[in-house]
Design a protein around this motif. Structure first.
Motif, PDB file in Angstrom:
ATOM      1  N   UNK A   1       5.311 -36.656  44.243  1.00 14.52           N
ATOM      2  CA  UNK A   1       4.762 -37.227  45.367  1.00 14.52           C
ATOM      3  C   UNK A   1       5.595 -38.521  45.543  1.00 14.52           C
ATOM      4  N   UNK A   2       6.311 -39.053  46.346  1.00 13.55           N
ATOM      5  CA  UNK A   2       6.897 -40.411  46.407  1.00 13.55           C
ATOM      6  C   UNK A   2       6.149 -41.161  47.414  1.00 13.55           C
ATOM      7  N   UNK A   3       5.522 -42.085  46.963  1.00  7.13           N
ATOM      8  CA  UNK A   3       4.885 -42.921  47.799  1.00  7.13           C
ATOM      9  C   UNK A   3       5.571 -44.429  47.999  1.00  7.13           C
ATOM     10  N   UNK A   4       5.626 -45.118  48.916  1.00  6.82           N
ATOM     11  CA  UNK A   4       6.169 -46.164  49.406  1.00  6.82           C
ATOM     12  C   UNK A   4       5.454 -46.935  50.345  1.00  6.82           C
ATOM     13  N   UNK A   5       5.743 -48.338  50.371  1.00  5.66           N
ATOM     14  CA  UNK A   5       5.100 -49.432  51.427  1.00  5.66           C
ATOM     15  C   UNK A   5       6.008 -50.447  51.257  1.00  5.66           C
ATOM     16  N   UNK A   6       5.861 -51.192  52.592  1.00  3.44           N
ATOM     17  CA  UNK A   6       6.635 -52.788  52.496  1.00  3.44           C
ATOM     18  C   UNK A   6       5.500 -53.595  52.790  1.00  3.44           C
ATOM     19  N   UNK A   7       5.871 -54.816  52.428  1.00  5.71           N
ATOM     20  CA  UNK A   7       5.008 -55.951  52.759  1.00  5.71           C
ATOM     21  C   UNK A   7       6.003 -57.215  53.168  1.00  5.71           C
ATOM     22  N   UNK A   8       5.505 -57.778  54.271  1.00  2.00           N
ATOM     23  CA  UNK A   8       6.474 -58.840  54.903  1.00  2.00           C
ATOM     24  C   UNK A   8       6.279 -60.137  54.360  1.00  2.00           C
ATOM     25  N   UNK A   9       6.733 -61.209  54.703  1.00  5.15           N
ATOM     26  CA  UNK A   9       6.718 -62.363  54.413  1.00  5.15           C
ATOM     27  C   UNK A   9       5.276 -63.098  54.702  1.00  5.15           C
ATOM     28  N   UNK A  10       4.536 -62.485  55.527  1.00  2.00           N
ATOM     29  CA  UNK A  10       3.299 -63.015  55.814  1.00  2.00           C
ATOM     30  C   UNK A  10       2.094 -62.150  55.364  1.00  2.00           C
TER      31      UNK A  10
ATOM     32  N   UNK B   1      14.510 -47.572  53.816  1.00  2.00           N
ATOM     33  CA  UNK B   1      15.139 -48.625  54.732  1.00  2.00           C
ATOM     34  C   UNK B   1      13.826 -49.217  55.329  1.00  2.00           C
ATOM     35  N   UNK B   2      13.629 -50.438  55.321  1.00  3.47           N
ATOM     36  CA  UNK B   2      12.567 -51.169  55.939  1.00  3.47           C
ATOM     37  C   UNK B   2      12.667 -52.133  56.836  1.00  3.47           C
ATOM     38  N   UNK B   3      11.953 -52.326  58.143  1.00  3.80           N
ATOM     39  CA  UNK B   3      12.539 -53.378  58.954  1.00  3.80           C
ATOM     40  C   UNK B   3      11.245 -53.945  59.301  1.00  3.80           C
ATOM     41  N   UNK B   4      11.474 -55.159  59.812  1.00  7.41           N
ATOM     42  CA  UNK B   4      10.076 -55.990  60.410  1.00  7.41           C
ATOM     43  C   UNK B   4      10.711 -56.905  61.212  1.00  7.41           C
ATOM     44  N   UNK B   5      10.312 -56.975  62.585  1.00  5.45           N
ATOM     45  CA  UNK B   5      11.113 -57.718  63.574  1.00  5.45           C
ATOM     46  C   UNK B   5      10.519 -59.311  63.379  1.00  5.45           C
ATOM     47  N   UNK B   6       9.774 -59.806  62.985  1.00  8.34           N
ATOM     48  CA  UNK B   6       9.168 -60.825  62.573  1.00  8.34           C
ATOM     49  C   UNK B   6       9.484 -61.863  61.583  1.00  8.34           C
ATOM     50  N   UNK B   7       8.604 -61.616  60.651  1.00  9.11           N
ATOM     51  CA  UNK B   7       8.720 -62.351  59.419  1.00  9.11           C
ATOM     52  C   UNK B   7       9.719 -61.772  58.386  1.00  9.11           C
ATOM     53  N   UNK B   8      10.088 -60.495  58.711  1.00 11.32           N
ATOM     54  CA  UNK B   8      11.228 -59.835  57.823  1.00 11.32           C
ATOM     55  C   UNK B   8      10.299 -59.359  56.515  1.00 11.32           C
ATOM     56  N   UNK B   9      10.994 -58.420  55.698  1.00 11.04           N
ATOM     57  CA  UNK B   9      10.650 -57.618  54.748  1.00 11.04           C
ATOM     58  C   UNK B   9      10.702 -58.304  53.611  1.00 11.04           C
ATOM     59  N   UNK B  10       9.790 -58.479  52.822  1.00 13.18           N
ATOM     60  CA  UNK B  10       9.545 -59.465  51.472  1.00 13.18           C
ATOM     61  C   UNK B  10      10.007 -58.408  50.115  1.00 13.18           C
ATOM     62  N   UNK B  11       9.183 -57.487  50.213  1.00 13.23           N
ATOM     63  CA  UNK B  11       9.353 -56.393  49.311  1.00 13.23           C
ATOM     64  C   UNK B  11       9.112 -54.763  49.744  1.00 13.23           C
ATOM     65  N   UNK B  12       9.907 -54.099  49.161  1.00 11.28           N
ATOM     66  CA  UNK B  12       9.425 -52.500  49.222  1.00 11.28           C
ATOM     67  C   UNK B  12       9.069 -52.004  48.130  1.00 11.28           C
ATOM     68  N   UNK B  13       7.997 -51.309  47.802  1.00  5.89           N
ATOM     69  CA  UNK B  13       7.531 -50.586  46.534  1.00  5.89           C
ATOM     70  C   UNK B  13       7.649 -49.039  46.988  1.00  5.89           C
ATOM     71  N   UNK B  14       7.920 -48.550  45.591  1.00  2.00           N
ATOM     72  CA  UNK B  14       7.776 -47.140  45.563  1.00  2.00           C
ATOM     73  C   UNK B  14       7.244 -46.562  44.208  1.00  2.00           C
ATOM     74  N   UNK B  15       6.601 -45.390  44.259  1.00  2.01           N
ATOM     75  CA  UNK B  15       5.997 -44.811  42.976  1.00  2.01           C
ATOM     76  C   UNK B  15       6.319 -43.280  43.066  1.00  2.01           C
ATOM     77  N   UNK B  16       6.953 -42.888  42.060  1.00  4.76           N
ATOM     78  CA  UNK B  16       7.071 -41.504  41.977  1.00  4.76           C
ATOM     79  C   UNK B  16       5.867 -41.025  40.847  1.00  4.76           C
ATOM     80  N   UNK B  17       5.298 -39.869  41.443  1.00  3.68           N
ATOM     81  CA  UNK B  17       3.834 -39.393  40.819  1.00  3.68           C
ATOM     82  C   UNK B  17       4.102 -37.870  40.591  1.00  3.68           C
ATOM     83  N   UNK B  18       3.970 -37.583  39.079  1.00  6.10           N
ATOM     84  CA  UNK B  18       3.871 -36.001  38.907  1.00  6.10           C
ATOM     85  C   UNK B  18       3.000 -36.065  37.735  1.00  6.10           C
TER      86      UNK B  18
END
Length: 339
Positions: A79-88, A37-54
């Protein structure tokens, strides 16, 4: 004049994760799902990326709304890695969750404690033997082991147990499960319960004669023992003579010295069922009988002299022969006439 209102957004999104399903600390079962679950108070979330690595597997993608499932992932550390990018294009710093996916059931097997003998595909045990079931798991604890006897109902294994005292084949079925509900396949072990001891006989090769509770033999007679067993088979035959130490019988033997020998002998099968000892009395007789002769009359007189002196008997005189033996007795008296 025209005014333009805008907001400067320099803050990246903030993402959190939620784990549902059976797990033990950071060891996950195959039924675990992970939600992001990703939140962004301003420009909002554009995309949320994830990667399973083993070490043996990798999968990446863009997180939508469906929770991430473990059902198609192989066993192993992840290792589950994840990050989000907003609209800016503010990018969140990559976050990581480390876990181990355990789809593997425990290793388990049954063992026999005590008397046992394997012959081909058959396992023989005695009433003293116990069945034990061991299970271990590399990642989590073993939850329980269950077993059943023949066609009975499964019950929890609480410790080693003995078979019912019934001669013949017994079948034990068993399986195990770990704390993540990974069940093993069902295993079976077939055991043959041997409750009967062997039977041994004392035998004689050569001259011998039984007389009441004794057996008379000569120094040429070989003493042998033969045993048989209908179950696990004969392991060994043991014997002792008089007050000597007990010996394991290897091969037939002779007794050369004249005298009385008290035998104690018994056999043991391959699951250590001992026979009740037998006893016998063997007499070695090396002394021949003593022969006596007697004529029906005293004779007419003497003829010759010295060693060549002979007694002359009446025609028709009778010769009586007899023999005496102090041990085994006389079997036959043989004679010949005419030198």
């Amino acid at each position: 004049d025209k005014n333009i209102n805008f907001i400067v957004d320099l803050t990246p999104p903030e993402t959190s994760y939620m784990v549902d399903g059976l797990r033990v600390k950071n060891v996950f079962s195959k039924n675990v799902t992970i939600g992001l679950q990703s939140q962004d108070a301003s420009s909002k979330v554009k995309k949320l990326y994830f990667n399973f690595d083993s070490p043996d597997y990798e999968a990446k993608g863009i997180y939508k709304s469906s929770r991430l499932s473990m059902k198609k992932l192989p066993d192993g550390p992840y290792t589950l890695s994840y990050y989000a990018v907003d609209n800016v294009e503010n990018k969140e710093e990559t976050k990581e969750v480390e876990f181990y996916l355990d789809r593997t059931p425990p290793e388990f097997d049954a063992e026999i404690i005590g008397d046992q003998h394997v012959r081909g595909d058959k396992i023989f045990v005695s009433q003293r033997s116990k069945v034990n079931i061991n299970a271990k798991d590399d990642q989590v604890a073993v939850k329980k082991i269950i077993w059943k006897y023949k066609k009975g109902k499964f019950k929890n294994f609480g410790g080693s147990f003995s078979l019912p005292k019934v001669l013949g084949k017994h079948e034990i079925t068993y399986k195990a499960v770990d704390e993540l509900n990974n069940w093993t396949r069902t295993k079976r072990i077939s055991l043959i319960l041997d409750l009967l001891p062997p039977f041994v006989e004392q035998k004689f090769e050569g001259p011998y004669i039984p007389v009441f509770e004794k057996v008379f033999i000569s120094k040429k007679t070989r003493i042998n023992f033969e045993a048989r067993d209908i179950g696990s088979g004969v392991q060994e035959i043991r014997y002792k003579i008089n007050d000597s130490n007990e010996k394991v019988f290897k091969s037939p033997f002779k007794l050369t010295n004249e005298g009385v020998y008290n035998f104690t002998f018994f056999s043991i099968d391959n699951v250590n069922n001992p026979q009740t000892p037998n006893m016998s009395k063997v007499v070695v007789d090396n002394t021949p009988p003593e022969i006596f002769h007697h004529f029906s009359n005293t004779g007419l007189g003497k003829k010759g002299a010295g060693e060549k002196e002979l007694t002359v008997y009446f025609p028709g005189s009778r010769l009586f022969l007899a023999a005496s033996d102090k041990k085994s007795g006389t079997r036959t008296i043989s004679y010949k006439l005419g030198g």
